[in-house]
Scaffold this active site. Sequence first.
Site, PDB file in Angstrom:
ATOM      1  N   ALA A 165       0.827  -1.208   0.000  1.00  0.00           N
ATOM      2  CA  ALA A 165       0.000   0.000   0.000  1.00  0.00           C
ATOM      3  C   ALA A 165       0.860   1.256   0.000  1.00  0.00           C
ATOM      4  CB  ALA A 165      -0.922  -0.007   1.205  1.00  0.00           C
ATOM      5  N   THR A 166       2.018   1.168   0.613  1.00  0.00           N
ATOM      6  CA  THR A 166       2.932   2.313   0.618  1.00  0.00           C
ATOM      7  C   THR A 166       3.247   2.702  -0.830  1.00  0.00           C
ATOM      8  OG1 THR A 166       3.846   1.621   2.728  1.00  0.00           O
ATOM      9  CG2 THR A 166       5.258   3.027   1.354  1.00  0.00           C
ATOM     10  N   GLN A 204      -7.384  -0.116   5.685  1.00  0.00           N
ATOM     11  CA  GLN A 204      -7.987  -0.684   6.898  1.00  0.00           C
ATOM     12  C   GLN A 204      -9.479  -0.954   6.736  1.00  0.00           C
ATOM     13  OE1 GLN A 204      -6.315  -1.845   9.366  1.00  0.00           O
ATOM     14  NE2 GLN A 204      -4.319  -0.888   9.031  1.00  0.00           N
ATOM     15  N   SER A 212      -4.627  -3.213   0.383  1.00  0.00           N
ATOM     16  CA  SER A 212      -3.410  -4.012   0.587  1.00  0.00           C
ATOM     17  C   SER A 212      -3.756  -5.449   0.974  1.00  0.00           C
ATOM     18  CB  SER A 212      -2.575  -3.355   1.693  1.00  0.00           C
ATOM     19  OG  SER A 212      -1.383  -4.066   1.909  1.00  0.00           O
ATOM     20  N   HIS A 266      -1.934  -7.939   2.620  1.00  0.00           N
ATOM     21  CA  HIS A 266      -1.603  -8.561   3.909  1.00  0.00           C
ATOM     22  C   HIS A 266      -2.449  -8.030   5.061  1.00  0.00           C
ATOM     23  CE1 HIS A 266       1.009  -5.475   5.997  1.00  0.00           C
ATOM     24  NE2 HIS A 266       1.054  -4.981   4.772  1.00  0.00           N
ATOM     25  N   THR A 308       8.845  -7.454 -12.472  1.00  0.00           N
ATOM     26  CA  THR A 308       8.140  -8.721 -12.715  1.00  0.00           C
ATOM     27  C   THR A 308       6.991  -8.867 -11.722  1.00  0.00           C
ATOM     28  OG1 THR A 308      10.219  -9.639 -13.482  1.00  0.00           O
ATOM     29  CG2 THR A 308       8.474 -11.217 -12.959  1.00  0.00           C
ATOM     30  N   CYS A 341       7.422   2.697  15.017  1.00  0.00           N
ATOM     31  CA  CYS A 341       8.718   2.982  15.640  1.00  0.00           C
ATOM     32  C   CYS A 341       9.616   3.719  14.667  1.00  0.00           C
ATOM     33  CB  CYS A 341       9.410   1.690  16.011  1.00  0.00           C
ATOM     34  SG  CYS A 341       8.937   1.110  17.615  1.00  0.00           S
TER      35      CYS A 341
HETATM   36  N1  PLP Z   1      -2.148   2.757   4.976  1.00  0.00           N
HETATM   37  C1  PLP Z   1      -2.643   2.384   6.167  1.00  0.00           C
HETATM   38  C2  PLP Z   1      -3.888   3.036   6.679  1.00  0.00           C
HETATM   39  C3  PLP Z   1      -2.004   1.383   6.912  1.00  0.00           C
HETATM   40  O1  PLP Z   1      -2.512   1.008   8.087  1.00  0.00           O
HETATM   41  C4  PLP Z   1      -0.820   0.811   6.394  1.00  0.00           C
HETATM   42  C5  PLP Z   1      -0.072  -0.202   7.178  1.00  0.00           C
HETATM   43  O2  PLP Z   1      -0.047  -0.182   8.401  1.00  0.00           O
HETATM   44  C6  PLP Z   1      -0.350   1.234   5.131  1.00  0.00           C
HETATM   45  C7  PLP Z   1      -1.042   2.217   4.456  1.00  0.00           C
HETATM   46  C8  PLP Z   1       0.875   0.634   4.525  1.00  0.00           C
HETATM   47  O3  PLP Z   1       0.585  -0.677   4.094  1.00  0.00           O
HETATM   48  P1  PLP Z   1       1.682  -1.609   3.444  1.00  0.00           P
HETATM   49  O4  PLP Z   1       2.307  -2.369   4.556  1.00  0.00           O
HETATM   50  O5  PLP Z   1       0.927  -2.549   2.516  1.00  0.00           O
HETATM   51  O6  PLP Z   1       2.648  -0.749   2.712  1.00  0.00           O
END
Ligand code: PLP
Length: 377
Positions: free
Chosen positions: A75-76, A172, A192, A194, A230, A318
């Site tokens: 997601a990042t 979330q 995301s 995971h 890939t 952290c």
């Molecule tokens: N956005 C939100 C609201 C999240 O809670 C998180 C992860 O804690 C992320 C983005 C980032 O997710 P990812 O680990 O898939 O990069």
Amino acid sequence: MKLEVKNIYFDYNATCPMSSAVCNEILPLLSLPLNTSAVHEHGKVSKSIIENARTIIAKSLNASADYKIVFTSCATESNNLALKGLTLYKAFTTTIEHPSIFNILREGILPVDGNGLISLSSLEELCRELNGQKFLISIMAANNETGVIQPLKKASEIIHRYGGLIHSDAVQAFGKIHFDISDLNLDLVTISSHKIGGPFGASALIFKKNIELTTQLQGGGQEDRLRSGTVNTPAIAGFGKAAEIAVNNLDEYKYHTQKIRSYIENEIKSITAEAIIFSENVERLPNTISLTMPNVSNETQVIHFDLNGFSISAGSACSSNRLALPRVQMSMGFSEEISRTAIRISLGMNNTLEEAKKFVQAWKQLFDNTNKNIKAA
Ligand code: PLP
């Protein structure tokens, strides 16, 4: 390597275990060379697996034919693609976003109220100022620490009225509550794998086809030239399966996690009226509790619970071995001192009431010990 993990897991908003159905879906794929870019049989099989996952994910969000889905690694990365990929847009966000949004868009930040909700009137004021310009506003669907659900439908109406685009980090919310991208009329959405019981290494950015994004990675041009590299076929296949399972079980998920959440919250309130349950009276994710323990830092709590067999989180990520400032609670108007006593408990389908009972006992033990010592001093 021996893997022995005994703690009770109360940190589902950080990441989730994969269900056996998802493991079974991806296990046979792990030993195959599934490269979607290849023109041979392996490549064709890989492509069909990816397209199947794309169809499932589109359906699980009710994405109409107006939307397109790009798979990324996390997601990042999807958030970065959404915000940096719209090069000509002025972009704004809220005070409570994940760092993958907040650290990019530090200018023009929308405040939240004491319950963690954005102010629709502040949003409208901002949009009025931006009227006529190309602008994007990113508002998360549900907060990772408090679980607060934002009024996205109203926000999207306001933003569109002034000609802007809306992005939502729905990491979330998706898979925990009903989430319909078409009904909410969102322009770009991040989800995301995971976070919903799928494997690591897969995420999606879903966006309206008429939006032109600039890729952030130069390379082989995979994913319609938007995400070179890939393609992670097994992870994306597992993401699709996890999305299907999560969206088909939303009622059961709500019933199960909310029952345990209410138990924990009610028990703690009966131990002390001084514990703060953030955003208790507004719409929240059913699995999430953000809670203070008076006079006990969140670092101490995390260690205490770990030693007593619980994996919970302090909420803030952290940084350099120090807990970051509790930005979410502080932007809701709480002092740094109080905010630093907040922990996050985030539940999942594997948790039980028995586990919650043990947790409350461990909570009471630390609370009593600390507060007895303070009174005695
Ligand atoms: N956005 C939100 C609201 C999240 O809670 C998180 C992860 O804690 C992320 C983005 C980032 O997710 P990812 O680990 O898939 O990069």
